[in-house]
Write a protein that holds these residues in place. Structure first.
Motif, PDB file in Angstrom:
ATOM      1  N   ILE A 136      -0.532   0.491   3.985  1.00  0.00           N
ATOM      2  CA  ILE A 136       0.867   0.789   4.287  1.00  0.00           C
ATOM      3  C   ILE A 136       1.568  -0.442   4.853  1.00  0.00           C
ATOM      4  O   ILE A 136       2.724  -0.724   4.524  1.00  0.00           O
ATOM      5  CB  ILE A 136       0.966   1.974   5.267  1.00  0.00           C
ATOM      6  CG1 ILE A 136       0.304   3.221   4.674  1.00  0.00           C
ATOM      7  CG2 ILE A 136       2.419   2.258   5.615  1.00  0.00           C
ATOM      8  CD1 ILE A 136       0.873   3.650   3.355  1.00  0.00           C
ATOM      9  N   SER A 137       0.880  -1.184   5.686  1.00  0.00           N
ATOM     10  CA  SER A 137       1.485  -2.381   6.294  1.00  0.00           C
ATOM     11  C   SER A 137       1.787  -3.455   5.266  1.00  0.00           C
ATOM     12  O   SER A 137       2.668  -4.304   5.480  1.00  0.00           O
ATOM     13  CB  SER A 137       0.557  -2.948   7.368  1.00  0.00           C
ATOM     14  OG  SER A 137       0.324  -2.005   8.394  1.00  0.00           O
ATOM     15  N   SER A 138       1.066  -3.451   4.139  1.00  0.00           N
ATOM     16  CA  SER A 138       1.287  -4.471   3.114  1.00  0.00           C
ATOM     17  C   SER A 138       2.409  -4.105   2.144  1.00  0.00           C
ATOM     18  O   SER A 138       2.763  -4.913   1.290  1.00  0.00           O
ATOM     19  CB  SER A 138      -0.007  -4.700   2.322  1.00  0.00           C
ATOM     20  OG  SER A 138      -0.352  -3.538   1.585  1.00  0.00           O
ATOM     21  N   CYS A 139       2.944  -2.882   2.270  1.00  0.00           N
ATOM     22  CA  CYS A 139       4.040  -2.440   1.402  1.00  0.00           C
ATOM     23  C   CYS A 139       5.362  -2.752   2.110  1.00  0.00           C
ATOM     24  O   CYS A 139       5.847  -1.941   2.912  1.00  0.00           O
ATOM     25  CB  CYS A 139       3.925  -0.951   1.098  1.00  0.00           C
ATOM     26  SG  CYS A 139       2.407  -0.477   0.246  1.00  0.00           S
ATOM     27  N   HIS A 140       5.954  -3.879   1.805  1.00  0.00           N
ATOM     28  CA  HIS A 140       7.087  -4.380   2.578  1.00  0.00           C
ATOM     29  C   HIS A 140       8.417  -3.747   2.195  1.00  0.00           C
ATOM     30  O   HIS A 140       9.416  -3.965   2.889  1.00  0.00           O
ATOM     31  CB  HIS A 140       7.177  -5.897   2.419  1.00  0.00           C
ATOM     32  CG  HIS A 140       5.890  -6.599   2.732  1.00  0.00           C
ATOM     33  ND1 HIS A 140       5.298  -6.528   3.975  1.00  0.00           N
ATOM     34  CD2 HIS A 140       5.068  -7.358   1.960  1.00  0.00           C
ATOM     35  CE1 HIS A 140       4.177  -7.225   3.965  1.00  0.00           C
ATOM     36  NE2 HIS A 140       4.008  -7.738   2.752  1.00  0.00           N
ATOM     37  N   ALA A 141       8.445  -2.960   1.104  1.00  0.00           N
ATOM     38  CA  ALA A 141       9.691  -2.307   0.689  1.00  0.00           C
ATOM     39  C   ALA A 141       9.502  -0.804   0.508  1.00  0.00           C
ATOM     40  O   ALA A 141      10.356  -0.131  -0.070  1.00  0.00           O
ATOM     41  CB  ALA A 141      10.198  -2.930  -0.620  1.00  0.00           C
ATOM     42  N   LEU A 142       8.404  -0.259   1.024  1.00  0.00           N
ATOM     43  CA  LEU A 142       8.053   1.142   0.787  1.00  0.00           C
ATOM     44  C   LEU A 142       9.108   2.087   1.358  1.00  0.00           C
ATOM     45  O   LEU A 142       9.496   1.983   2.513  1.00  0.00           O
ATOM     46  CB  LEU A 142       6.692   1.446   1.416  1.00  0.00           C
ATOM     47  CG  LEU A 142       6.087   2.816   1.089  1.00  0.00           C
ATOM     48  CD1 LEU A 142       5.785   2.917  -0.400  1.00  0.00           C
ATOM     49  CD2 LEU A 142       4.826   3.052   1.912  1.00  0.00           C
ATOM     50  N   GLU A 143       9.553   3.035   0.506  1.00  0.00           N
ATOM     51  CA  GLU A 143      10.549   4.025   0.925  1.00  0.00           C
ATOM     52  C   GLU A 143       9.986   5.441   0.951  1.00  0.00           C
ATOM     53  O   GLU A 143      10.450   6.257   1.753  1.00  0.00           O
ATOM     54  CB  GLU A 143      11.759   3.983  -0.006  1.00  0.00           C
ATOM     55  CG  GLU A 143      12.562   2.698   0.063  1.00  0.00           C
ATOM     56  CD  GLU A 143      13.792   2.718  -0.815  1.00  0.00           C
ATOM     57  OE1 GLU A 143      14.635   1.827  -0.683  1.00  0.00           O
ATOM     58  OE2 GLU A 143      13.901   3.657  -1.643  1.00  0.00           O
ATOM     59  N   SER A 144       9.029   5.743   0.082  1.00  0.00           N
ATOM     60  CA  SER A 144       8.530   7.109  -0.015  1.00  0.00           C
ATOM     61  C   SER A 144       7.018   7.106  -0.174  1.00  0.00           C
ATOM     62  O   SER A 144       6.473   6.386  -1.015  1.00  0.00           O
ATOM     63  CB  SER A 144       9.183   7.822  -1.205  1.00  0.00           C
ATOM     64  OG  SER A 144       8.744   9.162  -1.299  1.00  0.00           O
ATOM     65  N   LEU A 145       6.337   7.920   0.633  1.00  0.00           N
ATOM     66  CA  LEU A 145       4.876   8.025   0.620  1.00  0.00           C
ATOM     67  C   LEU A 145       4.484   9.486   0.465  1.00  0.00           C
ATOM     68  O   LEU A 145       4.992  10.355   1.172  1.00  0.00           O
ATOM     69  CB  LEU A 145       4.296   7.467   1.921  1.00  0.00           C
ATOM     70  CG  LEU A 145       2.799   7.703   2.173  1.00  0.00           C
ATOM     71  CD1 LEU A 145       1.954   6.923   1.168  1.00  0.00           C
ATOM     72  CD2 LEU A 145       2.430   7.309   3.602  1.00  0.00           C
ATOM     73  N   PHE A 146       3.564   9.773  -0.478  1.00  0.00           N
ATOM     74  CA  PHE A 146       3.051  11.131  -0.680  1.00  0.00           C
ATOM     75  C   PHE A 146       1.537  11.064  -0.647  1.00  0.00           C
ATOM     76  O   PHE A 146       0.918  10.381  -1.456  1.00  0.00           O
ATOM     77  CB  PHE A 146       3.545  11.685  -2.015  1.00  0.00           C
ATOM     78  CG  PHE A 146       3.227  13.151  -2.217  1.00  0.00           C
ATOM     79  CD1 PHE A 146       2.906  13.985  -1.155  1.00  0.00           C
ATOM     80  CD2 PHE A 146       3.269  13.707  -3.489  1.00  0.00           C
ATOM     81  CE1 PHE A 146       2.632  15.328  -1.337  1.00  0.00           C
ATOM     82  CE2 PHE A 146       3.003  15.054  -3.700  1.00  0.00           C
ATOM     83  CZ  PHE A 146       2.684  15.868  -2.623  1.00  0.00           C
ATOM     84  N   ILE A 147       0.920  11.749   0.316  1.00  0.00           N
ATOM     85  CA  ILE A 147      -0.537  11.805   0.413  1.00  0.00           C
ATOM     86  C   ILE A 147      -0.962  13.254   0.250  1.00  0.00           C
ATOM     87  O   ILE A 147      -0.458  14.150   0.917  1.00  0.00           O
ATOM     88  CB  ILE A 147      -1.036  11.217   1.748  1.00  0.00           C
ATOM     89  CG1 ILE A 147      -0.339  11.872   2.940  1.00  0.00           C
ATOM     90  CG2 ILE A 147      -0.818   9.720   1.781  1.00  0.00           C
ATOM     91  CD1 ILE A 147      -0.851  11.400   4.279  1.00  0.00           C
ATOM     92  N   LYS A 148      -1.907  13.467  -0.649  1.00  0.00           N
ATOM     93  CA  LYS A 148      -2.324  14.827  -0.990  1.00  0.00           C
ATOM     94  C   LYS A 148      -3.841  14.868  -1.118  1.00  0.00           C
ATOM     95  O   LYS A 148      -4.426  14.171  -1.939  1.00  0.00           O
ATOM     96  CB  LYS A 148      -1.666  15.254  -2.309  1.00  0.00           C
ATOM     97  CG  LYS A 148      -2.081  16.631  -2.810  1.00  0.00           C
ATOM     98  CD  LYS A 148      -1.374  16.936  -4.124  1.00  0.00           C
ATOM     99  CE  LYS A 148      -1.823  18.261  -4.712  1.00  0.00           C
ATOM    100  NZ  LYS A 148      -1.167  18.538  -6.018  1.00  0.00           N
TER     101      LYS A 148
END
Length: 421
Positions: A184-196
């Protein structure tokens, strides 16, 4: 009178679209269904070569019976080697193949090919295998990634870098707490996360300066705690499925506005102050939209929970007979200490699967009589907006496109669409 002939207006070119550069036309073609994209070759000589050089969306969606895997792999290799244009999307479900050295060899050749050098979307199922580092070799250009049914390495040797990734889905993967945090820390433009269905050591920590939405689904023997450590832009925590026991601990999310559908039995929300449950003194003043699952027997539990959201504007209550809890020791609602959102902000209440039993009627009656913006002088307001929904048969939660829509940040109120209201 001298007649002056009006200058004739220039005749517009009817085929203005053909004057666009090849790169733009190729992008347009790639957005069409495959059959329609292929048919563009018959439009004119100008369009004939565009189809072959348009950005490629390579989706292997289903297994073809009686076709040897070597034939399928050869076809994929041939497409990637002969297509002159870039590949925008690569989707391949490996669960039909199993995991073997031969499968890994095919994947290695594909991901090292020039065609995937600027890949934007990746959807991969790597059944029960250890996710090879080369699968993410296009990480620097990825915008969307969905990784399913695999094991992440316990240690990451080389640093990960996903500078453009905006949407990330992890389905039924095994990942350690440390590797997840690094990812997660390496995703510098992340807007949406889905964990299932993510298997981990029992806790996942999220820190992101760009993340706006989190969707979570857990089940038995999988994650037990989701910790939002630092998410200054987080607006939504979405819990679309029935969950087993899961603790969501919010340490810092100053823009959180949407939460749910939340089960008072199976999900425990803890805010800021260590491990203390949400309550008046550590309330979330930014939350405006909340969806709850309830048996209808938990009115006082729900009301005590609402004390933690003084600025709540919209409340969805999904009645479900399987959700029960022992609330004998739950403090009863005291009119001398009213709930702030009922007095000042709550404008809309929606009841889902309302069948009209005594408990549900009492539930609804309370809000009609106590939510100040829903009444005028001890009677229901003419402007009151209370929706009662009753469906025959199994409950429907609008799940048809749930996994796809959970990343849709344009939905101002996702519960309205999900609950088919």
């Amino acid at each position: 009178m001298e007649k002056v002939a009006a200058a004739s207006a220039p005749v517009p070119d009817d085929d203005l679209i053909s004057h666009l550069p090849d790169a733009i036309l190729g992008t347009i073609i790639s957005l069409l269904p495959t059959k329609d994209g292929g048919r563009t070759q018959v439009l004119s000589r100008r369009w004939r070569p565009l189809w072959r050089s348009a950005p490629l969306n390579l989706d292997i969606l289903t297994w073809i019976p009686h076709v040897p895997i070597s034939v399928l792999a050869s076809a994929i290799s041939q497409i990637l080697s002969q297509h002159p244009g870039p590949t925008r999307r690569f989707s391949f479900p490996c669960h039909h193949l199993g995991f073997s050295a031969e499968v890994e060899s095919w994947f290695r050749s594909w991901f090292h090919s020039r065609a995937l050098a600027n890949l934007q979307e990746l959807n991969i199922i790597y059944t029960d295998g250890l996710l090879p580092p080369f699968v993410l070799c296009s990480a620097s250009t990825l915008l969307v990634a969905k990784i399913s049914y695999c094991h992440f390495p316990h240690e990451i040797v080389s640093p990960m870098n996903f500078p453009l990734l905006k949407k990330l889905s992890l389905f039924n993967v095994s990942i350690s707490e440390e590797v997840f945090h690094l990812l997660i820390s390496s995703c510098h433009a992340l807007e949406s996360l889905f964990i299932k269905g993510v298997k981990s050591t029992g806790r996942l920590r999220v820190s992101s300066s760009t993340l706006r939405s989190i969707g979570a689904f857990s089940s038995i023997h999988k994650i037990e705690e989701l910790v939002i450590e630092d998410a200054p832009c987080l607006e939504r925590i979405l819990l679309p499925y029935h969950l087993d026991r899961l603790t969501i601990r919010v340490v810092r999310a100053p823009k959180l506005e949407i939460l749910g559908p939340y089960s008072l039995v199976q999900i425990f929300l803890q805010v800021a102050d260590g491990m203390s449950p949400v309550r008046l003194e550590n309330s979330i003043h930014t939350l405006k939209v909340l969806a709850l699952r309830s048996s209808g027997r938990e009115l006082h539990t729900v009301l005590n929970f609402l004390r933690g959201f003084p600025c709540l504007e919209r409340l969805y209550v999904i009645f479900h007979k399987h959700y029960e809890m022992d609330n004998k020791n739950e403090p009863q609602y005291d009119p001398l200490h009213p709930i702030e959102c009922l007095q000042t902000h709550l404008k809309k209440v929606v009841f889902k699967s309302f069948v009209g039993n005594d408990k549900q009627i009492d539930f609804a009656r309370f809000f009609v009589l106590n939510a100040k913006l829903l009444q005028v002088e001890n009677r229901a307001s003419q402007d009151a907006w209370i929706e009662f929904k009753c469906h025959k048969g199994p409950e429907h939660y609008g799940r048809t496109n749930l996994d796809e829509n959970i990343h849709d940040l344009s939905l101002a109120d996702p519960f309205r669409q999900w609950l088919a209201l």
